[in-house]
Scaffold this motif. Structure first.
Motif, PDB file in Angstrom:
ATOM      1  N   ASP A   1      -1.855   3.572 -10.493  1.00  0.00           N
ATOM      2  CA  ASP A   1      -1.284   2.549  -9.608  1.00  0.00           C
ATOM      3  C   ASP A   1      -2.313   2.191  -8.534  1.00  0.00           C
ATOM      4  OD1 ASP A   1       0.105   1.073  -7.742  1.00  0.00           O
ATOM      5  OD2 ASP A   1       1.942   2.280  -7.891  1.00  0.00           O
ATOM      6  N   SER A   2      -2.796   0.938  -8.591  1.00  0.00           N
ATOM      7  CA  SER A   2      -3.888   0.560  -7.676  1.00  0.00           C
ATOM      8  C   SER A   2      -3.418   0.463  -6.219  1.00  0.00           C
ATOM      9  CB  SER A   2      -4.512  -0.764  -8.121  1.00  0.00           C
ATOM     10  OG  SER A   2      -3.497  -1.739  -8.145  1.00  0.00           O
ATOM     11  N   ASP A   3      -2.098   0.559  -5.978  1.00  0.00           N
ATOM     12  CA  ASP A   3      -1.610   0.576  -4.591  1.00  0.00           C
ATOM     13  C   ASP A   3      -1.817   1.940  -3.926  1.00  0.00           C
ATOM     14  OD1 ASP A   3      -0.806  -2.012  -4.754  1.00  0.00           O
ATOM     15  OD2 ASP A   3       1.300  -1.538  -5.166  1.00  0.00           O
TER      16      ASP A   3
ATOM     17  N   MET B   1       0.833  -1.200   0.000  1.00  0.00           N
ATOM     18  CA  MET B   1       0.000   0.000   0.000  1.00  0.00           C
ATOM     19  C   MET B   1       0.872   1.256   0.000  1.00  0.00           C
ATOM     20  SD  MET B   1      -2.839   1.076   2.793  1.00  0.00           S
ATOM     21  CE  MET B   1      -4.386   0.508   2.147  1.00  0.00           C
ATOM     22  N   LYS B   2       0.440   2.227  -0.809  1.00  0.00           N
ATOM     23  CA  LYS B   2       1.182   3.496  -0.867  1.00  0.00           C
ATOM     24  C   LYS B   2       0.300   4.614  -0.337  1.00  0.00           C
ATOM     25  CE  LYS B   2       3.778   2.307  -5.000  1.00  0.00           C
ATOM     26  NZ  LYS B   2       3.962   2.466  -6.424  1.00  0.00           N
ATOM     27  N   ILE B   3       0.896   5.498   0.438  1.00  0.00           N
ATOM     28  CA  ILE B   3       0.184   6.727   0.811  1.00  0.00           C
ATOM     29  C   ILE B   3       0.716   7.804  -0.119  1.00  0.00           C
ATOM     30  CG2 ILE B   3      -0.180   8.462   2.618  1.00  0.00           C
ATOM     31  CD1 ILE B   3      -1.313   5.767   3.382  1.00  0.00           C
ATOM     32  N   ALA B   4      -0.199   8.511  -0.788  1.00  0.00           N
ATOM     33  CA  ALA B   4       0.243   9.587  -1.682  1.00  0.00           C
ATOM     34  C   ALA B   4      -0.289  10.912  -1.166  1.00  0.00           C
ATOM     35  CB  ALA B   4      -0.255   9.334  -3.102  1.00  0.00           C
ATOM     36  N   LYS B   5       0.649  11.802  -0.844  1.00  0.00           N
ATOM     37  CA  LYS B   5       0.244  13.145  -0.381  1.00  0.00           C
ATOM     38  C   LYS B   5       0.550  14.145  -1.498  1.00  0.00           C
ATOM     39  CE  LYS B   5       1.308  17.312   1.241  1.00  0.00           C
ATOM     40  NZ  LYS B   5       2.339  18.299   0.908  1.00  0.00           N
ATOM     41  N   PHE B   6      -0.439  14.972  -1.820  1.00  0.00           N
ATOM     42  CA  PHE B   6      -0.254  15.978  -2.864  1.00  0.00           C
ATOM     43  C   PHE B   6      -0.253  17.371  -2.247  1.00  0.00           C
ATOM     44  CE2 PHE B   6      -1.687  12.215  -5.005  1.00  0.00           C
ATOM     45  CZ  PHE B   6      -0.910  12.189  -6.149  1.00  0.00           C
ATOM     46  N   GLY B   7       0.755  18.145  -2.578  1.00  0.00           N
ATOM     47  CA  GLY B   7       0.889  19.492  -2.019  1.00  0.00           C
ATOM     48  C   GLY B   7       0.016  20.506  -2.745  1.00  0.00           C
TER      49      GLY B   7
ATOM     50  N   SER C   1       0.564  23.084  -4.723  1.00  0.00           N
ATOM     51  CA  SER C   1       0.747  23.423  -6.141  1.00  0.00           C
ATOM     52  C   SER C   1       0.235  22.287  -7.032  1.00  0.00           C
ATOM     53  CB  SER C   1       2.219  23.716  -6.439  1.00  0.00           C
ATOM     54  OG  SER C   1       2.989  22.582  -6.153  1.00  0.00           O
ATOM     55  N   SER C   2       0.198  21.055  -6.505  1.00  0.00           N
ATOM     56  CA  SER C   2      -0.322  19.911  -7.267  1.00  0.00           C
ATOM     57  C   SER C   2      -1.848  19.954  -7.363  1.00  0.00           C
ATOM     58  CB  SER C   2       0.066  18.587  -6.600  1.00  0.00           C
ATOM     59  OG  SER C   2       1.452  18.479  -6.475  1.00  0.00           O
ATOM     60  N   LEU C   3      -2.471  20.836  -6.572  1.00  0.00           N
ATOM     61  CA  LEU C   3      -3.942  20.862  -6.518  1.00  0.00           C
ATOM     62  C   LEU C   3      -4.451  22.294  -6.702  1.00  0.00           C
ATOM     63  CD1 LEU C   3      -3.972  18.649  -3.348  1.00  0.00           C
ATOM     64  CD2 LEU C   3      -5.064  17.935  -5.457  1.00  0.00           C
ATOM     65  N   ALA C   4      -3.628  23.124  -7.356  1.00  0.00           N
ATOM     66  CA  ALA C   4      -3.948  24.557  -7.393  1.00  0.00           C
ATOM     67  C   ALA C   4      -5.126  24.895  -8.299  1.00  0.00           C
ATOM     68  CB  ALA C   4      -2.717  25.346  -7.818  1.00  0.00           C
ATOM     69  N   ASP C   5      -5.366  24.062  -9.327  1.00  0.00           N
ATOM     70  CA  ASP C   5      -6.519  24.318 -10.197  1.00  0.00           C
ATOM     71  C   ASP C   5      -7.018  22.987 -10.778  1.00  0.00           C
ATOM     72  OD1 ASP C   5      -4.804  23.613 -12.263  1.00  0.00           O
ATOM     73  OD2 ASP C   5      -4.385  25.685 -12.835  1.00  0.00           O
ATOM     74  N   ALA C   6      -8.049  23.091 -11.636  1.00  0.00           N
ATOM     75  CA  ALA C   6      -8.681  21.870 -12.154  1.00  0.00           C
ATOM     76  C   ALA C   6      -7.691  21.022 -12.947  1.00  0.00           C
ATOM     77  CB  ALA C   6      -9.882  22.258 -13.024  1.00  0.00           C
ATOM     78  N   ASN C   7      -6.864  21.699 -13.710  1.00  0.00           N
ATOM     79  CA  ASN C   7      -5.901  20.984 -14.531  1.00  0.00           C
ATOM     80  C   ASN C   7      -4.944  20.152 -13.682  1.00  0.00           C
ATOM     81  OD1 ASN C   7      -5.261  20.441 -17.070  1.00  0.00           O
ATOM     82  ND2 ASN C   7      -3.876  22.193 -17.349  1.00  0.00           N
ATOM     83  N   GLN C   8      -4.477  20.754 -12.605  1.00  0.00           N
ATOM     84  CA  GLN C   8      -3.564  20.054 -11.701  1.00  0.00           C
ATOM     85  C   GLN C   8      -4.291  18.867 -11.044  1.00  0.00           C
ATOM     86  OE1 GLN C   8      -0.737  21.196 -12.927  1.00  0.00           O
ATOM     87  NE2 GLN C   8       0.207  21.179 -10.915  1.00  0.00           N
ATOM     88  N   ILE C   9      -5.539  19.076 -10.676  1.00  0.00           N
ATOM     89  CA  ILE C   9      -6.283  17.987 -10.018  1.00  0.00           C
ATOM     90  C   ILE C   9      -6.469  16.814 -10.998  1.00  0.00           C
ATOM     91  CG2 ILE C   9      -8.537  17.359  -9.010  1.00  0.00           C
ATOM     92  CD1 ILE C   9      -8.544  20.113  -7.658  1.00  0.00           C
ATOM     93  N   LYS C  10      -6.627  17.128 -12.270  1.00  0.00           N
ATOM     94  CA  LYS C  10      -6.735  16.031 -13.264  1.00  0.00           C
ATOM     95  C   LYS C  10      -5.420  15.242 -13.332  1.00  0.00           C
ATOM     96  CE  LYS C  10     -10.312  18.101 -16.085  1.00  0.00           C
ATOM     97  NZ  LYS C  10     -10.628  18.882 -17.272  1.00  0.00           N
ATOM     98  N   LYS C  11      -4.307  15.951 -13.243  1.00  0.00           N
ATOM     99  CA  LYS C  11      -2.999  15.255 -13.240  1.00  0.00           C
ATOM    100  C   LYS C  11      -2.911  14.334 -12.023  1.00  0.00           C
ATOM    101  CE  LYS C  11      -0.255  19.021 -15.218  1.00  0.00           C
ATOM    102  NZ  LYS C  11       0.779  20.015 -14.904  1.00  0.00           N
ATOM    103  N   VAL C  12      -3.385  14.849 -10.874  1.00  0.00           N
ATOM    104  CA  VAL C  12      -3.350  14.052  -9.642  1.00  0.00           C
ATOM    105  C   VAL C  12      -4.171  12.780  -9.833  1.00  0.00           C
ATOM    106  CG1 VAL C  12      -4.182  14.022  -7.241  1.00  0.00           C
ATOM    107  CG2 VAL C  12      -2.874  15.985  -8.090  1.00  0.00           C
ATOM    108  N   CYS C  13      -5.338  12.921 -10.439  1.00  0.00           N
ATOM    109  CA  CYS C  13      -6.196  11.743 -10.645  1.00  0.00           C
ATOM    110  C   CYS C  13      -5.497  10.728 -11.545  1.00  0.00           C
ATOM    111  CB  CYS C  13      -7.524  12.157 -11.283  1.00  0.00           C
ATOM    112  SG  CYS C  13      -8.534  13.002 -10.092  1.00  0.00           S
ATOM    113  N   ASP C  14      -4.869  11.206 -12.612  1.00  0.00           N
ATOM    114  CA  ASP C  14      -4.156  10.278 -13.505  1.00  0.00           C
ATOM    115  C   ASP C  14      -3.084   9.514 -12.733  1.00  0.00           C
ATOM    116  OD1 ASP C  14      -5.689  11.136 -15.586  1.00  0.00           O
ATOM    117  OD2 ASP C  14      -4.182  12.523 -16.407  1.00  0.00           O
ATOM    118  N   ILE C  15      -2.362  10.242 -11.882  1.00  0.00           N
ATOM    119  CA  ILE C  15      -1.288   9.606 -11.105  1.00  0.00           C
ATOM    120  C   ILE C  15      -1.876   8.548 -10.173  1.00  0.00           C
ATOM    121  CG2 ILE C  15       0.396  10.021  -9.247  1.00  0.00           C
ATOM    122  CD1 ILE C  15       0.867  12.822 -10.597  1.00  0.00           C
ATOM    123  N   VAL C  16      -2.933   8.905  -9.469  1.00  0.00           N
ATOM    124  CA  VAL C  16      -3.530   7.980  -8.497  1.00  0.00           C
ATOM    125  C   VAL C  16      -4.067   6.737  -9.217  1.00  0.00           C
ATOM    126  CG1 VAL C  16      -5.439   7.696  -6.858  1.00  0.00           C
ATOM    127  CG2 VAL C  16      -4.070   9.808  -6.841  1.00  0.00           C
TER     128      VAL C  16
END
Ligand code: ASP
Length: 450
Positions: A27-29, A1-7, A9-24
């Motif tokens: 990897d199903s861990d 299991m991985k814990i992923a913390k996003f800072g 700047s990684s969540l500053a706008d919708a575009n960044q949040i989409k990147k976060v979703c792709d990253i999450v």
């Protein structure tokens, strides 16, 4: 299991949040996600946490804060609109308004409760977005999940041990968990925040609680660098670093990870991977208990201003038993943390951070040290910077101190204090604050041969 913390700047706008979703979703861990409040979209922008501090201050000063609150609404509204989840806007506005206009009897606790809403609302929003694109996710409230904190003697947030057992249950959640960083609850149900940047601590606590295989800390740089990139162009990237090395560098001003965030993973030996949301394929920097390789003899160099020295002189000090214990007792009773304590035969210098000793405290300390410990002389100098050279590989290698000292002397920098512990993992130099950046550059140039 991985814990992923996003800072932030990684969540500053919708575009960044989409990147976060792709990253999450790649990897199903990645099953537990810790989020910060939306950060800056560009260098002139304001972090949501700072907007919230303005909300709380306006309410405390004037009883109203509508104008300030509107700025926070606008940030969340624009993100939710761009993500096509307008249904979350009413819930977020309601949460913000209720908190900002809540009754309070303690101003500090009120400020904490408002500050925490950036993370809280962002976690609600991110959970809604995942669900809206077909990946069920739940917002996890820290109170319901049992993240309990208290204040220590200096007013700093500290975790209560039972929280680890409570939070272990997150392992069994079926859906993706979206956990707000930066805050927890007191046992009587009040919000307590960590210090700024404290979502890193939440991520580390959760990694410890579920005994994660890795704690991923997603930010906006490919690596941690051997020196502050604002001081040196294209510095050497660090691919691997031990907890101890990171701790020493963080202490002297490396701001990549919150200084207190390492402890929960360090005691359990859980590796940390610093990664870049904007370049997820970059390997990043790994923080581990034992290094597999060394890219260089020195791992990093850092400098921090805002220290001061209190030098205590007493004739025949070395013959007197109990002198240091009296001295330390005074600092303890005055609530002043001691950072270093180099000593001579008849003198000892206590190095502390300026912020703990205002003018009034300085006078109290001087008087008490003279009267209760019998010191003849107590001198205070405020203008100190601490520069650290850190590297596990330095142990048993010859000549580094000589090279460092000649680099500093060639740069015309006077060394006020020099300190190296027997672990040989770091060397500390005390220099005048105005020389701090020059010293870091001179040392980097010499020790990295650039
Ligand atoms: N949002 C908080 C801050 O700006 C905490 C964090 O981002 O870690 O300090």
């Amino acid at each position: 299991m991985k814990i992923a913390k996003f800072g932030g700047s990684s969540l500053a706008d919708a575009n960044q949040i989409k990147k976060v979703c792709d990253i999450v979703l790649a990897d199903s861990d990645r099953r537990i996600i810790v989020v910060s409040a939306p950060g800056k979209r560009n260098s002139d922008d304001i972090k949501v946490t700072d907007l919230l501090i303005a909300v709380a201050k306006a309410r405390l000063a004037n009883g109203t804060c509508d104008e300030e609150l509107q700025k926070v609404y606008d940030r969340f509204e624009s993100i939710a609109t761009d993500l096509e989840i307008p249904e979350i806007i009413a819930e977020i506005k309601d949460t913000l308004k209720t908190t900002a206009y809540a009754d309070y009897d303690d101003e500090v606790m009120y400020l904490d409760s408002v500050k925490a809403m950036g993370e809280d609302c962002n976690a609600r929003l991110v959970a809604k977005y995942f669900t809206s694109i077909g990946h069920p996710a739940v917002y996890c409230n820290p109170k319901e999940k049992g993240l309990f904190l208290e204040h220590d003697a200096l007013g700093k947030a500290r975790i209560l041990g039972e929280s680890y057992d409570n939070l272990e249950e997150l392992k069994y959640e079926k859906s993706l968990c979206i956990f707000p960083g930066f805050y927890g609850y007191s046992k009587d149900g009040k919000i307590i925040t960590f210090s700024r940047g404290g979502s890193d601590i939440t991520g580390s606590i959760l990694a410890g609680a579920v005994n994660a295989d890795i704690y991923e800390n997603w930010t906006d740089v490919d690596n941690v660098y051997a020196v502050n990139p604002n001081l040196v162009k294209n510095p050497f990237p660090i691919t691997e670093i031990t907890y101890d090395e990171m701790r020493e560098l963080a202490y002297a001003g490396f701001s990549v990870l919150h200084e207190e965030a390492l402890y929960p993973v360090y005691v359990r030996g859980i590796p940390v991977n610093i990664k870049n949301t904007n370049n997820p394929s970059a390997k990043g920097t790994k923080i581990v208990s034992k290094r597999s390789h060394y890219d260089s003899l020195i791992t990093g160099i850092a400098g921090e201003k805002n220290f001061m020295t209190i030098t205590i002189t007493k004739y025949l000090m070395n013959h007197e038993t109990g002198f240091l214990s009296k001295l330390l007792q005074i600092f303890t009773e005055e609530g002043v943390c001691i950072e270093h304590m180099p000593s001579g035969i008849d003198s000892v210098t206590v190095i502390v951070r300026n912020k703990y000793v205002n003018q009034e405290k300085e006078e109290i300390l001087i008087n008490r040290i003279k009267n209760e410990a019998g010191a003849q002389l107590v001198t205070v100098e405020r203008n100190l910077a601490i520069v650290m050279i850190v590297g596990q590989a330095m142990a048993n290698s010859v000549g580094i101190m000589a090279r460092a000292a000649s680099a500093l002397s060639a740069a015309g920098i006077n060394l006020k204090i020099v300190n190296q512990g027997a672990s040989e993992i770091s060397m500390m130099f005390g220099v005048g604050a105005e020389y701090c950046d020059y010293a870091v550059r001179a040392l980097y140039k010499e020790l990295f041969k650039v």
